[in-house]
Design an enzyme around this catalytic site. Sequence first.
Site, PDB file in Angstrom:
ATOM      1  N   ARG A   1       1.012  -0.829   0.317  1.00 23.26           N
ATOM      2  CA  ARG A   1       0.492  -0.351  -0.180  1.00 23.26           C
ATOM      3  C   ARG A   1       0.811   1.359   0.084  1.00 23.26           C
ATOM      4  O   ARG A   1       0.195   2.173  -0.111  1.00 23.26           O
ATOM      5  CB  ARG A   1      -0.403  -0.233   0.994  1.00 23.26           C
ATOM      6  CG  ARG A   1      -2.092  -0.983   1.380  1.00 23.26           C
ATOM      7  CD  ARG A   1      -3.420  -0.860   2.298  1.00 23.26           C
ATOM      8  NE  ARG A   1      -3.257   1.253   2.825  1.00 23.26           N
ATOM      9  CZ  ARG A   1      -3.828   1.718   2.051  1.00 23.26           C
ATOM     10  NH1 ARG A   1      -4.420   0.910   1.180  1.00 23.26           N
ATOM     11  NH2 ARG A   1      -3.650   3.136   2.473  1.00 23.26           N
TER      12      ARG A   1
ATOM     13  N   ARG B   1      -9.277   1.378   3.940  1.00 25.16           N
ATOM     14  CA  ARG B   1      -7.615   1.314   3.635  1.00 25.16           C
ATOM     15  C   ARG B   1      -7.813   2.478   2.266  1.00 25.16           C
ATOM     16  O   ARG B   1      -7.157   2.384   1.516  1.00 25.16           O
ATOM     17  CB  ARG B   1      -6.385   1.135   4.142  1.00 25.16           C
ATOM     18  CG  ARG B   1      -6.268   0.458   5.122  1.00 25.16           C
ATOM     19  CD  ARG B   1      -5.200  -0.561   5.478  1.00 25.16           C
ATOM     20  NE  ARG B   1      -4.003   0.216   5.653  1.00 25.16           N
ATOM     21  CZ  ARG B   1      -2.882  -0.716   4.968  1.00 25.16           C
ATOM     22  NH1 ARG B   1      -3.102  -1.625   5.122  1.00 25.16           N
ATOM     23  NH2 ARG B   1      -2.309   0.487   6.017  1.00 25.16           N
ATOM     24  N   PRO B   2      -8.922   3.381   2.665  1.00 21.80           N
ATOM     25  CA  PRO B   2      -9.359   4.254   0.945  1.00 21.80           C
ATOM     26  C   PRO B   2      -7.859   5.125   0.993  1.00 21.80           C
ATOM     27  O   PRO B   2      -6.881   5.285   2.176  1.00 21.80           O
ATOM     28  CB  PRO B   2     -10.029   5.151   1.147  1.00 21.80           C
ATOM     29  CG  PRO B   2     -10.296   5.500   3.122  1.00 21.80           C
ATOM     30  CD  PRO B   2      -9.978   3.608   3.175  1.00 21.80           C
TER      31      PRO B   2
ATOM     32  N   ASP C   1      -8.034   8.373   0.002  1.00 22.54           N
ATOM     33  CA  ASP C   1      -8.954   9.627  -0.286  1.00 22.54           C
ATOM     34  C   ASP C   1      -8.340  11.123  -0.418  1.00 22.54           C
ATOM     35  O   ASP C   1      -8.851  12.091  -0.542  1.00 22.54           O
ATOM     36  CB  ASP C   1     -10.419   9.695   0.293  1.00 22.54           C
ATOM     37  CG  ASP C   1     -10.779  10.391   1.762  1.00 22.54           C
ATOM     38  OD1 ASP C   1      -9.831   8.243   1.304  1.00 22.54           O
ATOM     39  OD2 ASP C   1     -11.414  10.052   2.126  1.00 22.54           O
ATOM     40  N   LEU C   2      -7.992  10.784   0.946  1.00 15.96           N
ATOM     41  CA  LEU C   2      -7.252  12.070   1.891  1.00 15.96           C
ATOM     42  C   LEU C   2      -5.879  12.293   0.599  1.00 15.96           C
ATOM     43  O   LEU C   2      -5.270  13.882   0.897  1.00 15.96           O
ATOM     44  CB  LEU C   2      -7.057  11.700   3.602  1.00 15.96           C
ATOM     45  CG  LEU C   2      -7.888  11.165   3.868  1.00 15.96           C
ATOM     46  CD1 LEU C   2      -7.752  11.315   5.463  1.00 15.96           C
ATOM     47  CD2 LEU C   2      -9.157  12.595   3.681  1.00 15.96           C
TER      48      LEU C   2
ATOM     49  N   ASP D   1      -1.244  -0.921  15.877  1.00 16.93           N
ATOM     50  CA  ASP D   1      -0.116  -1.726  14.880  1.00 16.93           C
ATOM     51  C   ASP D   1       0.406  -2.707  16.019  1.00 16.93           C
ATOM     52  O   ASP D   1       0.931  -3.805  15.851  1.00 16.93           O
ATOM     53  CB  ASP D   1       1.409  -0.791  14.470  1.00 16.93           C
ATOM     54  CG  ASP D   1       0.974  -0.903  13.243  1.00 16.93           C
ATOM     55  OD1 ASP D   1       1.642   0.470  12.241  1.00 16.93           O
ATOM     56  OD2 ASP D   1      -0.168  -0.698  13.005  1.00 16.93           O
TER      57      ASP D   1
HETATM   58  C1  EPZ Z   1       0.480   4.413   8.286  1.00 20.26           C
HETATM   59  O1  EPZ Z   1      -0.925   3.926   7.578  1.00 20.26           O
HETATM   60  C2  EPZ Z   1       0.995   2.800   8.303  1.00 20.26           C
HETATM   61  N1  EPZ Z   1       1.960   2.218   7.893  1.00 20.26           N
HETATM   62  C3  EPZ Z   1       0.117   1.498   9.512  1.00 20.26           C
HETATM   63  O2  EPZ Z   1       1.149   0.837   9.698  1.00 20.26           O
HETATM   64  C4  EPZ Z   1      -0.436   2.669  10.644  1.00 20.26           C
HETATM   65  O3  EPZ Z   1      -1.338   1.118  11.219  1.00 20.26           O
HETATM   66  C5  EPZ Z   1      -1.517   3.139   9.857  1.00 20.26           C
HETATM   67  O4  EPZ Z   1      -0.488   4.342   9.862  1.00 20.26           O
HETATM   68  C6  EPZ Z   1      -1.926   3.929  11.434  1.00 20.26           C
HETATM   69  O5  EPZ Z   1      -0.232   4.682  12.234  1.00 20.26           O
HETATM   70  C7  EPZ Z   1       3.035   2.884   7.190  1.00 20.26           C
HETATM   71  O6  EPZ Z   1       3.808   4.097   7.525  1.00 20.26           O
HETATM   72  C8  EPZ Z   1       3.613   2.049   5.937  1.00 20.26           C
HETATM   73  P1  EPZ Z   1      -3.469   5.860   8.274  1.00 20.26           P
HETATM   74  P2  EPZ Z   1      -1.463   4.486   6.730  1.00 20.26           P
HETATM   75  O7  EPZ Z   1      -3.704   7.033   6.441  1.00 20.26           O
HETATM   76  O8  EPZ Z   1      -0.234   5.475   6.224  1.00 20.26           O
HETATM   77  C9  EPZ Z   1      -7.504   6.034   7.445  1.00 20.26           C
HETATM   78  C10 EPZ Z   1       2.397  -2.173   9.943  1.00 20.26           C
HETATM   79  O9  EPZ Z   1       1.205  -2.849   9.981  1.00 20.26           O
HETATM   80  N2  EPZ Z   1      -7.609   6.966   5.861  1.00 20.26           N
HETATM   81  O10 EPZ Z   1      -2.850   6.922   8.825  1.00 20.26           O
HETATM   82  O11 EPZ Z   1      -2.207   3.602   5.823  1.00 20.26           O
HETATM   83  C11 EPZ Z   1      -7.613   4.059   7.383  1.00 20.26           C
HETATM   84  O12 EPZ Z   1      -8.651   3.671   6.294  1.00 20.26           O
HETATM   85  C12 EPZ Z   1       0.825  -0.369   9.167  1.00 20.26           C
HETATM   86  O13 EPZ Z   1       3.594  -0.836   9.834  1.00 20.26           O
HETATM   87  C13 EPZ Z   1      -8.639   7.175   5.159  1.00 20.26           C
HETATM   88  O14 EPZ Z   1     -10.089   6.787   5.311  1.00 20.26           O
HETATM   89  O15 EPZ Z   1      -2.136   5.108   8.066  1.00 20.26           O
HETATM   90  C14 EPZ Z   1      -7.498   4.214   8.185  1.00 20.26           C
HETATM   91  O16 EPZ Z   1      -8.732   3.833   8.796  1.00 20.26           O
HETATM   92  C15 EPZ Z   1      -0.219  -1.055   8.690  1.00 20.26           C
HETATM   93  N3  EPZ Z   1      -8.555   7.902   3.638  1.00 20.26           N
HETATM   94  C16 EPZ Z   1      -7.331   5.353   9.173  1.00 20.26           C
HETATM   95  O17 EPZ Z   1      -7.513   6.506   8.125  1.00 20.26           O
HETATM   96  C17 EPZ Z   1      -6.601   8.233   3.210  1.00 20.26           C
HETATM   97  O18 EPZ Z   1      -7.003   8.731   2.573  1.00 20.26           O
HETATM   98  C18 EPZ Z   1      -5.353   5.552   9.320  1.00 20.26           C
HETATM   99  O19 EPZ Z   1      -5.144   4.930   8.388  1.00 20.26           O
HETATM  100  C19 EPZ Z   1      -6.214   7.792   4.311  1.00 20.26           C
HETATM  101  C20 EPZ Z   1      -6.259   6.841   5.032  1.00 20.26           C
END
Ligand code: EPZ
Length: 421
Positions: A92, A121-122, A124-125, A309
């Site tokens: 991702r 995991r969209p 959109d943001l 995590d």
């Molecule tokens: C990062 O993922 C980490 N991955 C994840 O670690 C970690 O769990 C997560 O941040 C939260 O701390 C990396 O850094 C490579 P988010 P990321 O965008 O950036 C929603 C691991 O095991 N969201 O903060 O994808 C999303 O669906 C991995 O090492 C939207 O709705 O996480 C989630 O519910 C797993 N729209 C929430 O935000 C978007 O455009 C947090 O996602 C983006 C996210």
Amino acid sequence: MSEIRICGYRPLSGEINVQGSKNGVLPMLAASLLQCGTMRFTNVPIIQDVACMVGILESVGCRCRFQGSRLSIDASRVIKTAIPQEDVKKMRSSILVMGALLGRTGEAAAWYPGGCSIGSRPVDLHLLAFSRLGAGVEEEEGRIRARGRLRGGEIVFPFPSVGATENALLAAVLAPGETVIFGAAREPEIITLCQLLRQMGAVIAGEGTERIQIKGVSRLYETEYAVPGDRIAAGTYLAAVTAAGGQAVLWGAPWESMGAVTETLCRCGACIEPLPGEGGRILGARILMEGRPRPVRLQTGPYPEFPTDLQSPMLAVLSLAEGESRLRENVFEARFKTAAELKKMGADITVSGNQAVIQGKEGLSGARVRAWDLRGGAALVAAALAARGETVIEDCIHIERGYEDICRDVQCLHGDIRWSA
Ligand code: EPZ
């Protein structure tokens, strides 16, 4: 598929050198695209996700060279601006390359990464950020394209997305004018990315708070950077010792960014303290755990709250606690899949929506279980180390994405663990 075999129910004891941070290094590698020289990283974790990111960088024209844990990236020639679909599906965080490509060339194309076992995991943001910086964003049959001459702008995130904050930073640092990110993520990985970008010549202020300001510059320059220790890998091993009992020294654990984790495990009964170095530096963490964990009530959340995590490893710890615990998952909507695997080992976990109720048991029993995702797999290792008998964990390919060699590290703690297929 790769399997891990573990014979548990013996206290752990030993020392581990904590690997470099997976979630820290991935955006840094993407940032390499923002300059036309050669970036040099040290303490790079040798994991599948890094290999995938290196593959993507090479596919757009970079020349990368690994020497042990040292990685150099020559980005003098960037000839493509599209990320191959198979790479996006594999990992991702390949979406992070979009922001850097957009920042450097004015265009980028990728694919919707799709959901995984922890949620939809969209992105959109991420796309919101690009639009707010003046890019035109098109989505068609799963393919995303962003293009345009970027300029500074205001970005407001309704949720502090880590990846979207990173992508906004990568796109904004070369965009003329001022960018302000409101509702920015505050994770340590944001802070280290901003430190790297500043070393490259970027003008950034406010990282670690929910408001980050960027003044676009005309060019960024090559630099060297030492990847910090992985706070989630370190937290995984602290959880394993809390579950199985014993003591461990974790050299390179980033103590300053582990407050919520160490505080929670101390509430469970572990004795955890920093390893002091010269000049007030902290070299890592030491843990001592005797007897069964105490139950706790816990919820995950954006930094500095308890990290999502480590939610699955905490399920393993609390499965052995002396009483009832409650764990609420506030970040991802489907991150309790590992509960079903822990129940095969005798755990008593009831999941309802985003909350798990765990009735701690005196002991767990070895079983054949499956890793559904990276941190779920690591949680099964922690549970198996505390369980009576042998556990076989299937589909450990997930674990290899984020841990250099979890068997090697646990063997340093004299755990009876090995790869078996
Ligand atoms: C990062 O993922 C980490 N991955 C994840 O670690 C970690 O769990 C997560 O941040 C939260 O701390 C990396 O850094 C490579 P988010 P990321 O965008 O950036 C929603 C691991 O095991 N969201 O903060 O994808 C999303 O669906 C991995 O090492 C939207 O709705 O996480 C989630 O519910 C797993 N729209 C929430 O935000 C978007 O455009 C947090 O996602 C983006 C996210």
